[in-house]
Scaffold this motif. Structure first.
Motif, PDB file in Angstrom:
ATOM      1  N   SER A   1       0.818  -1.217   0.000  1.00  0.00           N
ATOM      2  CA  SER A   1       0.000   0.000   0.000  1.00  0.00           C
ATOM      3  C   SER A   1       0.851   1.266   0.000  1.00  0.00           C
ATOM      4  O   SER A   1       0.519   2.243   0.652  1.00  0.00           O
ATOM      5  N   GLY A   2       1.960   1.250  -0.711  1.00  0.00           N
ATOM      6  CA  GLY A   2       2.823   2.428  -0.788  1.00  0.00           C
ATOM      7  C   GLY A   2       3.782   2.545   0.369  1.00  0.00           C
ATOM      8  O   GLY A   2       4.632   3.438   0.379  1.00  0.00           O
ATOM      9  N   GLY A   3       3.671   1.669   1.339  1.00  0.00           N
ATOM     10  CA  GLY A   3       4.564   1.685   2.482  1.00  0.00           C
ATOM     11  C   GLY A   3       4.101   2.657   3.540  1.00  0.00           C
ATOM     12  O   GLY A   3       3.849   3.831   3.243  1.00  0.00           O
ATOM     13  N   TYR A   4       3.947   2.185   4.733  1.00  0.00           N
ATOM     14  CA  TYR A   4       3.574   3.088   5.814  1.00  0.00           C
ATOM     15  C   TYR A   4       4.014   2.482   7.139  1.00  0.00           C
ATOM     16  O   TYR A   4       4.343   1.310   7.241  1.00  0.00           O
ATOM     17  N   GLN A   5       4.019   3.347   8.135  1.00  0.00           N
ATOM     18  CA  GLN A   5       4.423   2.973   9.483  1.00  0.00           C
ATOM     19  C   GLN A   5       3.179   2.539  10.237  1.00  0.00           C
ATOM     20  O   GLN A   5       2.319   3.356  10.542  1.00  0.00           O
ATOM     21  N   LYS A   6       3.089   1.256  10.537  1.00  0.00           N
ATOM     22  CA  LYS A   6       1.939   0.760  11.275  1.00  0.00           C
ATOM     23  C   LYS A   6       2.273   0.758  12.756  1.00  0.00           C
ATOM     24  O   LYS A   6       3.171   0.044  13.194  1.00  0.00           O
ATOM     25  N   VAL A   7       1.565   1.576  13.495  1.00  0.00           N
ATOM     26  CA  VAL A   7       1.819   1.686  14.928  1.00  0.00           C
ATOM     27  C   VAL A   7       0.637   1.095  15.674  1.00  0.00           C
ATOM     28  O   VAL A   7      -0.501   1.509  15.474  1.00  0.00           O
ATOM     29  N   THR A   8       0.919   0.125  16.516  1.00  0.00           N
ATOM     30  CA  THR A   8      -0.113  -0.496  17.344  1.00  0.00           C
ATOM     31  C   THR A   8       0.083  -0.036  18.778  1.00  0.00           C
ATOM     32  O   THR A   8       1.173  -0.168  19.337  1.00  0.00           O
ATOM     33  N   PHE A   9      -0.993   0.513  19.332  1.00  0.00           N
ATOM     34  CA  PHE A   9      -0.931   1.035  20.684  1.00  0.00           C
ATOM     35  C   PHE A   9      -1.554   0.069  21.672  1.00  0.00           C
ATOM     36  O   PHE A   9      -2.507  -0.646  21.355  1.00  0.00           O
ATOM     37  N   GLY A  10      -1.010   0.074  22.895  1.00  0.00           N
ATOM     38  CA  GLY A  10      -1.676  -0.617  23.981  1.00  0.00           C
ATOM     39  C   GLY A  10      -2.865   0.212  24.445  1.00  0.00           C
ATOM     40  O   GLY A  10      -3.098   1.317  23.953  1.00  0.00           O
ATOM     41  N   THR A  11      -3.595  -0.326  25.404  1.00  0.00           N
ATOM     42  CA  THR A  11      -4.797   0.367  25.876  1.00  0.00           C
ATOM     43  C   THR A  11      -4.488   1.461  26.884  1.00  0.00           C
ATOM     44  O   THR A  11      -5.377   2.205  27.278  1.00  0.00           O
ATOM     45  N   GLY A  12      -3.223   1.568  27.288  1.00  0.00           N
ATOM     46  CA  GLY A  12      -2.829   2.658  28.159  1.00  0.00           C
ATOM     47  C   GLY A  12      -2.907   2.325  29.638  1.00  0.00           C
ATOM     48  O   GLY A  12      -3.726   1.515  30.071  1.00  0.00           O
ATOM     49  N   THR A  13      -2.017   2.957  30.390  1.00  0.00           N
ATOM     50  CA  THR A  13      -2.034   2.860  31.853  1.00  0.00           C
ATOM     51  C   THR A  13      -2.027   4.260  32.427  1.00  0.00           C
ATOM     52  O   THR A  13      -1.181   5.082  32.062  1.00  0.00           O
TER      53      THR A  13
END
Lengths: 114, 116
Positions: free
Chosen positions: A96-108
């Motif tokens: 898809s053209g290349g991208y930075q996939k960032v997966t976040f946690g649900t946070g603390t």
């Protein structure tokens, strides 16, 4: 698929006590890990990233590939550390053209008690 | 030095109404992203763009459309708002790293949307 787990929704510590915010990840390759912080009424901002191996505001985080963890630590908590902390895993996807996939946690949410 | 700016910051809509969120960045970043933040779910990617004129779907694209007509702007549209779209929306941008390593995400202040 990548996943980030932050098991604690809320962590309360007394001022001066040590802090450890837990983060575990799952990813088959070599990930890049980050900690982002959101102070009250402020935008999300980068706190630190594992490749830089630096200490920011007294916080450090070590990538443990064996345990797939990237826990955030600080020896002595300060009141100004109270904030929402997000662990994030970043992977560069070449389609898809290349991208930075960032997966976040649900946070603390860290609450430092005076 | 504005960085990433989102407008509006707050909006209340009725079910079925449409609206557009605007994200503008002045850092000449190639990549732009729209996330939604919901309690207990962290940030989830809605759509992203790798450059002017390009957009692609993220994890939760249904009910949203985006456009990137200019490099500095990334618009998020809701054609027919639903209560499930009540959320805080964050725009982010990052630069193109020639070594393909991951760059820092720069976030806007967020837009709180309530759909009644």
């Amino acid at each position: 698929a990548q996943r980030v787990t932050q098991p604690e929704k809320l962590l309360s510590v007394f001022k001066g006590a040590p802090v450890e915010l837990k983060c575990n990840y799952s990813y088959s390759g070599s990930p890049e890990l980050f900690w982002y912080v959101q102070y009250s009424r402020q935008r999300l901002q980068l706190l630190l990233r594992h490749i830089s191996r630096e200490s920011i505001k007294g916080f450090t985080a070590d990538l443990n590939k064996g345990e797939t963890s990237f826990h955030l630590k600080k020896p002595f908590a300060q009141e100004e550390d109270s904030a929402m902390y997000y662990c994030a895993l970043s992977v560069f996807i070449t389609d898809s053209g290349g991208y930075q996939k960032v997966t976040f946690g649900t946070g603390t949410k860290l609450q430092v008690i005076p | 030095n504005a960085g990433v700016t989102q407008t509006p910051k707050f909006r209340v809509l009725k079910t079925g109404q449409s609206m557009t969120l605007l994200c503008a960045q002045d850092m000449n970043h190639e990549y732009m992203y729209w996330y939604r933040q919901d309690p207990g779910m962290g940030l989830r990617l809605i759509h992203y763009s790798v450059g002017e004129g390009t957009t692609a779907k993220g994890e939760v694209p249904d009910g949203y459309n985006v456009s990137r007509l200019k490099k500095q702007n990334f618009l998020l549209g809701l054609e027919s708002a639903a209560p499930s779209q009540t959320s805080v929306y964050f725009c982010a941008s990052s630069f193109l790293d020639i070594y393909l390593s991951s760059g820092e995400l720069f976030f806007g202040e967020g837009s709180r949307l309530t759909v009644l």
